[in-house]
Write a protein that holds these residues in place. Structure first.
Motif, mmCIF file in Angstrom:
data_model
loop_
_atom_site.group_PDB
_atom_site.id
_atom_site.type_symbol
_atom_site.label_atom_id
_atom_site.label_comp_id
_atom_site.label_asym_id
_atom_site.label_seq_id
_atom_site.Cartn_x
_atom_site.Cartn_y
_atom_site.Cartn_z
ATOM 1 N N ASN A 32 0.816 -1.209 0.000
ATOM 2 C CA ASN A 32 0.000 0.000 0.000
ATOM 3 C C ASN A 32 0.851 1.261 0.000
ATOM 4 O OD1 ASN A 32 -2.687 1.009 0.013
ATOM 5 N ND2 ASN A 32 -2.322 1.740 2.102
ATOM 6 N N ASN A 33 1.956 1.225 0.723
ATOM 7 C CA ASN A 33 2.780 2.417 0.785
ATOM 8 C C ASN A 33 3.590 2.633 -0.486
ATOM 9 O OD1 ASN A 33 2.627 3.941 3.470
ATOM 10 N ND2 ASN A 33 2.420 1.791 3.988
ATOM 11 N N HIS A 34 3.938 1.552 -1.153
ATOM 12 C CA HIS A 34 4.511 1.707 -2.487
ATOM 13 C C HIS A 34 3.524 2.438 -3.389
ATOM 14 C CE1 HIS A 34 7.892 -1.268 -2.147
ATOM 15 N NE2 HIS A 34 8.393 -0.370 -2.957
ATOM 16 N N PHE A 35 2.310 1.949 -3.352
ATOM 17 C CA PHE A 35 1.299 2.526 -4.244
ATOM 18 C C PHE A 35 0.967 3.968 -3.870
ATOM 19 C CE2 PHE A 35 -2.995 3.416 -5.689
ATOM 20 C CZ PHE A 35 -2.886 3.066 -7.027
ATOM 21 N N CYS A 36 0.693 4.193 -2.594
ATOM 22 C CA CYS A 36 0.259 5.529 -2.185
ATOM 23 C C CYS A 36 1.348 6.580 -2.358
ATOM 24 C CB CYS A 36 -0.233 5.512 -0.742
ATOM 25 S SG CYS A 36 -1.805 4.669 -0.548
ATOM 26 N N SER A 37 2.589 6.241 -2.075
ATOM 27 C CA SER A 37 3.622 7.258 -2.198
ATOM 28 C C SER A 37 3.712 7.751 -3.645
ATOM 29 C CB SER A 37 4.968 6.741 -1.711
ATOM 30 O OG SER A 37 5.314 5.563 -2.374
ATOM 31 N N SER A 38 3.448 6.865 -4.597
ATOM 32 C CA SER A 38 3.483 7.284 -6.000
ATOM 33 C C SER A 38 2.173 7.904 -6.467
ATOM 34 C CB SER A 38 3.798 6.095 -6.911
ATOM 35 O OG SER A 38 4.969 5.446 -6.503
ATOM 36 N N ASN A 39 1.054 7.440 -5.920
ATOM 37 C CA ASN A 39 -0.228 7.815 -6.512
ATOM 38 C C ASN A 39 -1.185 8.593 -5.620
ATOM 39 O OD1 ASN A 39 -0.010 6.292 -9.165
ATOM 40 N ND2 ASN A 39 0.369 4.661 -7.684
ATOM 41 N N LEU A 40 -1.136 8.346 -4.318
ATOM 42 C CA LEU A 40 -2.052 9.044 -3.410
ATOM 43 C C LEU A 40 -1.250 9.557 -2.213
ATOM 44 C CD1 LEU A 40 -4.995 6.484 -3.434
ATOM 45 C CD2 LEU A 40 -5.130 8.816 -4.276
ATOM 46 N N PRO A 41 -0.339 10.500 -2.462
ATOM 47 C CA PRO A 41 0.627 10.899 -1.431
ATOM 48 C C PRO A 41 0.027 11.389 -0.116
ATOM 49 C CG PRO A 41 0.669 12.388 -3.316
ATOM 50 C CD PRO A 41 -0.147 11.222 -3.716
ATOM 51 N N ILE A 83 5.310 8.247 3.510
ATOM 52 C CA ILE A 83 6.423 7.916 2.613
ATOM 53 C C ILE A 83 6.442 8.891 1.437
ATOM 54 C CG2 ILE A 83 7.431 6.104 1.149
ATOM 55 C CD1 ILE A 83 7.286 5.345 4.123
ATOM 56 N N LYS A 84 7.612 9.449 1.174
ATOM 57 C CA LYS A 84 7.720 10.386 0.047
ATOM 58 C C LYS A 84 8.284 9.662 -1.158
ATOM 59 C CE LYS A 84 6.275 13.736 2.485
ATOM 60 N NZ LYS A 84 4.897 13.211 2.514
ATOM 61 N N CYS A 85 7.721 9.960 -2.310
ATOM 62 C CA CYS A 85 8.206 9.375 -3.547
ATOM 63 C C CYS A 85 9.608 9.899 -3.846
ATOM 64 C CB CYS A 85 7.250 9.749 -4.665
ATOM 65 S SG CYS A 85 7.322 8.686 -6.080
ATOM 66 N N GLY A 86 10.473 9.043 -4.326
ATOM 67 C CA GLY A 86 11.827 9.483 -4.651
ATOM 68 C C GLY A 86 12.765 8.305 -4.631
ATOM 69 N N PRO A 145 2.102 12.299 20.245
ATOM 70 C CA PRO A 145 2.567 13.335 19.307
ATOM 71 C C PRO A 145 3.888 12.967 18.635
ATOM 72 C CG PRO A 145 1.932 14.291 21.417
ATOM 73 C CD PRO A 145 1.974 12.813 21.615
ATOM 74 N N ASN A 146 4.609 12.003 19.210
ATOM 75 C CA ASN A 146 5.889 11.616 18.609
ATOM 76 C C ASN A 146 5.759 10.474 17.607
ATOM 77 O OD1 ASN A 146 7.397 13.490 20.169
ATOM 78 N ND2 ASN A 146 7.146 12.097 21.921
ATOM 79 N N PHE A 147 4.557 9.960 17.434
ATOM 80 C CA PHE A 147 4.352 8.840 16.519
ATOM 81 C C PHE A 147 4.628 9.285 15.082
ATOM 82 C CE2 PHE A 147 1.523 5.893 14.100
ATOM 83 C CZ PHE A 147 2.204 4.734 14.410
ATOM 84 N N ASN A 148 5.460 8.505 14.399
ATOM 85 C CA ASN A 148 5.968 8.944 13.089
ATOM 86 C C ASN A 148 5.039 8.741 11.902
ATOM 87 O OD1 ASN A 148 8.302 9.759 14.235
ATOM 88 N ND2 ASN A 148 9.575 8.074 13.486
ATOM 89 N N TYR A 149 4.111 7.819 12.009
ATOM 90 C CA TYR A 149 3.348 7.454 10.809
ATOM 91 C C TYR A 149 1.835 7.439 11.035
ATOM 92 C CZ TYR A 149 7.989 5.826 9.411
ATOM 93 O OH TYR A 149 9.315 5.746 9.116
ATOM 94 N N PRO A 150 1.256 8.540 11.464
ATOM 95 C CA PRO A 150 -0.190 8.522 11.750
ATOM 96 C C PRO A 150 -1.058 8.217 10.528
ATOM 97 C CG PRO A 150 0.680 10.762 11.859
ATOM 98 C CD PRO A 150 1.859 9.844 11.787
ATOM 99 N N MET A 151 -0.711 8.758 9.369
ATOM 100 C CA MET A 151 -1.523 8.542 8.169
ATOM 101 C C MET A 151 -1.445 7.078 7.703
ATOM 102 S SD MET A 151 -3.626 10.592 6.954
ATOM 103 C CE MET A 151 -4.464 11.022 5.440
ATOM 104 N N THR A 152 -0.244 6.562 7.685
ATOM 105 C CA THR A 152 -0.046 5.157 7.322
ATOM 106 C C THR A 152 -0.820 4.248 8.282
ATOM 107 O OG1 THR A 152 2.150 5.671 6.492
ATOM 108 C CG2 THR A 152 1.716 3.379 7.016
ATOM 109 N N MET A 153 -0.754 4.591 9.544
ATOM 110 C CA MET A 153 -1.464 3.824 10.564
ATOM 111 C C MET A 153 -2.974 3.879 10.333
ATOM 112 S SD MET A 153 -1.173 2.116 13.463
ATOM 113 C CE MET A 153 -2.336 1.605 14.718
ATOM 114 N N ALA A 154 -3.461 5.060 9.971
ATOM 115 C CA ALA A 154 -4.905 5.213 9.746
ATOM 116 C C ALA A 154 -5.374 4.325 8.597
ATOM 117 C CB ALA A 154 -5.248 6.671 9.465
ATOM 118 N N THR A 155 -4.660 4.369 7.479
ATOM 119 C CA THR A 155 -5.066 3.517 6.353
ATOM 120 C C THR A 155 -4.914 2.039 6.719
ATOM 121 O OG1 THR A 155 -2.851 3.702 5.366
ATOM 122 C CG2 THR A 155 -4.501 5.219 4.571
#
Lengths: 228, 228
Positions: A187-196, A201-204, B169-179
């Motif tokens: 999912n993070n592969h996909f989202c970083s490229s398509n639904l940032p 995760i940042k695309c790059g 507040p220090n959690f690094n990946y809230p959006m990833t966690m939500a999905t």
DNA sequence: TTGACTATGATAGTAATACTATCTTATATT
DNA sequence: AATATAAGATAGTATTACTATCATAGTCAA
């Protein structure tokens, strides 16, 4: 470690084993290119036949429809990852180290495997990321499941679940966690490229490192012992 | 708490707002029944037209194709959940309590909402579980994303991510966690019914309770403070 | 060398799908 | 009364997803 990986796919997935014939090999390798370029919906046996100088009818002799061809490719993909993870963790004792290696393999293996495998794994990964849910989340999945279409995927999940259970024998949901971890990587592969907006995760060019780091972060937090 | 929920869907999703016309309402409510029964692939505008005593052509005046109709239904579904979660957590101070309520809503709201909503939410949930990835994981997702097709889903994820950020507040990946949390709830619903080897959740009447318990277990382990 | 078997190619045909276009009618609005 | 709009009716088209049949070239065994 240099190995040539040639995954075996359950024979219920195809009508005739493509790996045993020249045309069959052409079919699967060109499907990877074509599906990657135009997507699953636009892909047809007619177009593929034209591309490889063959006909629709000949392709139907290997696969009854394009869904099953996709099932075949996915099975290959999961089998490939599972084989590598098994191989690379075989000699490791510490389950936490095993997990690190498994995560690394999930994230990096496809892009590093263009020379040790018949199919282009990076393209195949893109296809699986986009399409796997199309074949697994259907009304027919129960029947397909009984036909063994998803054995490779399930074996991979079991192996991961086994590692989680080794790390923490009291952990209640190893299988759920295994599917979640695989899903997270996809999912993070996909989202970083398509639904940032949906991922941190940042695309790059260090995208894969970011994903590895993130998966490790989640696993560590989940399994940290309160041993301060 | 008795509210009638009537989610508003971004007007770029449809050609003509179905909720403003009798035929439009018939289209969306009957699509829920029909897609639930026969699945997305088998569903056609022709069949739906026949079912509701109308024609293909008339349905095309509301939606340009069945994919967009599915986009509409998904948007409705996510908007519905988001609205309820916002409403139910509004007065709560403690973010951990907020999370508990959000999880409860994700798991139980659809099956408890057959009287306070125009659409049959349980059936709609089954459809979304099966089909959402078909519309989100496509080559066209970037364009669709720019057209605002997935706003409701993204808003729901943001709200959940906000709660995680409040908890830690220090959690690094809230959006990833939500999905991941939403995906986990969806995936375990699906797997417990269709691919039982892939989950610890058992199919049965307490299935939803099991899922709620599992999601809570994961969140608690992720956010537990080492304060022993 | 003959005969059988197999892999593939060539071609044709069909039902269904996913639309598009046009024309008519009924109803509501001004 | 004139106009606009919603929706029904009908027809038509390109493409898809197959299925069926027949021809041909190569291989292997008797």
């Amino acid at each position: 470690m240099e190995v040539y990986v040639n995954p075996r796919v359950n024979d219920q997935v195809y009508l005739k084993n493509p790996m045993e014939f020249d045309l069959g090999k052409k079919i699967i390798s060109n499907t990877v290119h074509m599906m990657h370029d135009i997507g699953f919906e636009q892909f047809t046996f007619k177009k593929l036949g034209k591309e490889i100088g063959s006909t629709e009818a000949s392709i139907y002799r290997y696969f009854p429809n394009k869904q099953r061809l996709l099932v075949y490719l996915s099975a290959w993909y999961w089998e490939f990852l599972h084989y590598l993870i098994k191989l690379k963790t075989k000699e490791i004792e510490d389950p936490k180290k095993k997990l690190k290696v498994a995560i690394k393999t999930l994230v990096y293996a496809p892009s590093e495997s263009n020379n040790n495998c018949f199919l282009e794994m990076q393209k195949l990964q893109d296809i699986v990321i986009e399409q796997f849910y199309k074949i697994i989340r259907t009304k027919r999945v129960t029947i397909q499941n009984e036909s063994g279409y998803f054995e490779s995927f399930k074996r991979l999940c079991s192996t991961l679940a086994g590692i989680f259970k080794e790390i923490d024998p009291n952990f209640n949901y190893p299988m759920t966690m295994a599917t979640a971890v695989i899903e997270m990587s996809i999912n993070n592969h996909f989202c970083s490229s398509n639904l940032p907006t949906l991922t941190e995760i940042k695309c790059g060019k260090d995208q894969k490192q970011q994903i590895e780091q993130m998966m490790t972060y989640f696993c560590e937090r989940l399994f940290k012992k309160c041993d301060c």
